[in-house]
Design a protein around this motif. Structure first.
Motif, mmCIF file in Angstrom:
data_model
loop_
_atom_site.group_PDB
_atom_site.id
_atom_site.type_symbol
_atom_site.label_atom_id
_atom_site.label_comp_id
_atom_site.label_asym_id
_atom_site.label_seq_id
_atom_site.Cartn_x
_atom_site.Cartn_y
_atom_site.Cartn_z
ATOM 1 N N VAL A 14 0.853 -1.183 0.000
ATOM 2 C CA VAL A 14 0.000 0.000 0.000
ATOM 3 C C VAL A 14 0.893 1.238 0.000
ATOM 4 O O VAL A 14 2.064 1.181 0.394
ATOM 5 C CB VAL A 14 -0.957 0.032 1.214
ATOM 6 N N GLU A 18 -1.696 5.742 2.717
ATOM 7 C CA GLU A 18 -2.779 4.806 3.032
ATOM 8 C C GLU A 18 -2.457 4.039 4.321
ATOM 9 O O GLU A 18 -3.323 3.855 5.189
ATOM 10 C CB GLU A 18 -2.956 3.833 1.866
ATOM 11 N N PHE A 19 -1.215 3.599 4.452
ATOM 12 C CA PHE A 19 -0.770 2.896 5.657
ATOM 13 C C PHE A 19 -0.879 3.801 6.874
ATOM 14 O O PHE A 19 -1.407 3.419 7.918
ATOM 15 C CB PHE A 19 0.663 2.404 5.453
ATOM 16 N N ARG A 20 -0.397 5.051 6.750
ATOM 17 C CA ARG A 20 -0.446 6.011 7.857
ATOM 18 C C ARG A 20 -1.887 6.246 8.300
ATOM 19 O O ARG A 20 -2.184 6.285 9.503
ATOM 20 C CB ARG A 20 0.209 7.326 7.432
ATOM 21 N N LEU A 21 -2.794 6.405 7.352
ATOM 22 C CA LEU A 21 -4.209 6.637 7.663
ATOM 23 C C LEU A 21 -4.806 5.438 8.411
ATOM 24 O O LEU A 21 -5.532 5.610 9.394
ATOM 25 C CB LEU A 21 -4.987 6.917 6.380
ATOM 26 N N ALA A 22 -4.496 4.236 7.979
ATOM 27 C CA ALA A 22 -5.020 3.034 8.647
ATOM 28 C C ALA A 22 -4.481 2.917 10.068
ATOM 29 O O ALA A 22 -5.216 2.572 10.994
ATOM 30 C CB ALA A 22 -4.658 1.791 7.839
ATOM 31 N N MET A 23 -3.203 3.222 10.263
ATOM 32 C CA MET A 23 -2.571 3.060 11.574
ATOM 33 C C MET A 23 -2.962 4.141 12.580
ATOM 34 O O MET A 23 -2.733 3.976 13.775
ATOM 35 C CB MET A 23 -1.049 3.009 11.435
ATOM 36 N N ARG A 24 -3.576 5.224 12.112
ATOM 37 C CA ARG A 24 -4.023 6.282 13.032
ATOM 38 C C ARG A 24 -5.016 5.752 14.057
ATOM 39 O O ARG A 24 -5.165 6.317 15.126
ATOM 40 C CB ARG A 24 -4.665 7.432 12.252
ATOM 41 N N ASN A 25 -5.707 4.672 13.724
ATOM 42 C CA ASN A 25 -6.726 4.125 14.608
ATOM 43 C C ASN A 25 -6.203 3.064 15.574
ATOM 44 O O ASN A 25 -6.985 2.454 16.292
ATOM 45 C CB ASN A 25 -7.897 3.573 13.795
ATOM 46 N N GLN A 162 -4.994 8.730 16.471
ATOM 47 C CA GLN A 162 -5.486 9.580 15.396
ATOM 48 C C GLN A 162 -4.635 10.841 15.239
ATOM 49 O O GLN A 162 -5.153 11.940 15.031
ATOM 50 C CB GLN A 162 -6.959 9.906 15.581
#
Length: 171
Positions: A14, A18-25, A162
């Motif tokens: 990815v 995209e990876f950074r956005l997913a890991m924010r959670n 987040q």
């Protein structure tokens, strides 16, 4: 039958965003990893510390290979992890890039642990490790530290969630 590596290379990774956005959670604890003595002390903020195994007691921490701290841990063969708590957001930001080198240590009280590594005195917990293994993966070095000393403390943990530093109340 095990998974063959050639099968793994058929999939694209990815994108970083995209990876950074997913890991924010994924909420993660915030800590300072540090090594060295006197003017050779180096450290940085991390949110990638995890327990690895109990026999022997080990933890895993990821450190960007371009950082001075990465080089210093390899040179010293030992490091300390200071777990940050509520009210230590400024210190987390300072060690994340707000200052450089020894200057990062100027605004808080530090002690040298049994391994002669820097530990934040008001941390909610601290662990001292000897370097057990180092492995490069992409831009980061993965350090496996064998834990030889721990220290407890008081306070509510600081977490990264987040994209913001937040105090997590005790239950």
């Amino acid at each position: 039958m095990g998974c063959q590596m050639s099968q793994m290379t058929d999939f694209r990774s990815v994108e970083a965003a995209e990876f950074r956005l997913a890991m924010r959670n994924l909420a993660s604890g915030v800590a300072i990893v540090a090594t060295g003595t006197e003017t050779a002390r180096r450290g940085l903020t991390v949110s990638s510390v995890t327990s690895l195994c109990m026999d022997p007691p080990c933890l895993l921490v990821g450190v960007n290979s371009s950082s001075e701290t990465h080089t210093a841990i390899l040179a010293n063969g030992r490091f300390g992890i200071s777990l940050l708590g509520s009210g230590q957001e400024d210190l987390a930001l300072r060690f994340a890039g707000g200052a450089k080198g020894i200057d990062r240590f100027a605004t808080a009280p530090w002690e040298q642990g049994v391994l002669d590594v820097p530990l934040l005195e008001p941390a909610i917990g601290a662990l001292e490790c000897v370097l057990h293994h180092h492995q490069m993966v992409g831009t980061h070095g993965l350090f496996i530290g064998r834990i030889v000393a721990t220290r407890g403390g008081n306070g509510n943990p600081l977490v990264n969630f987040q994209g913001a530093l937040r105090a997590l109340p005790q239950g």
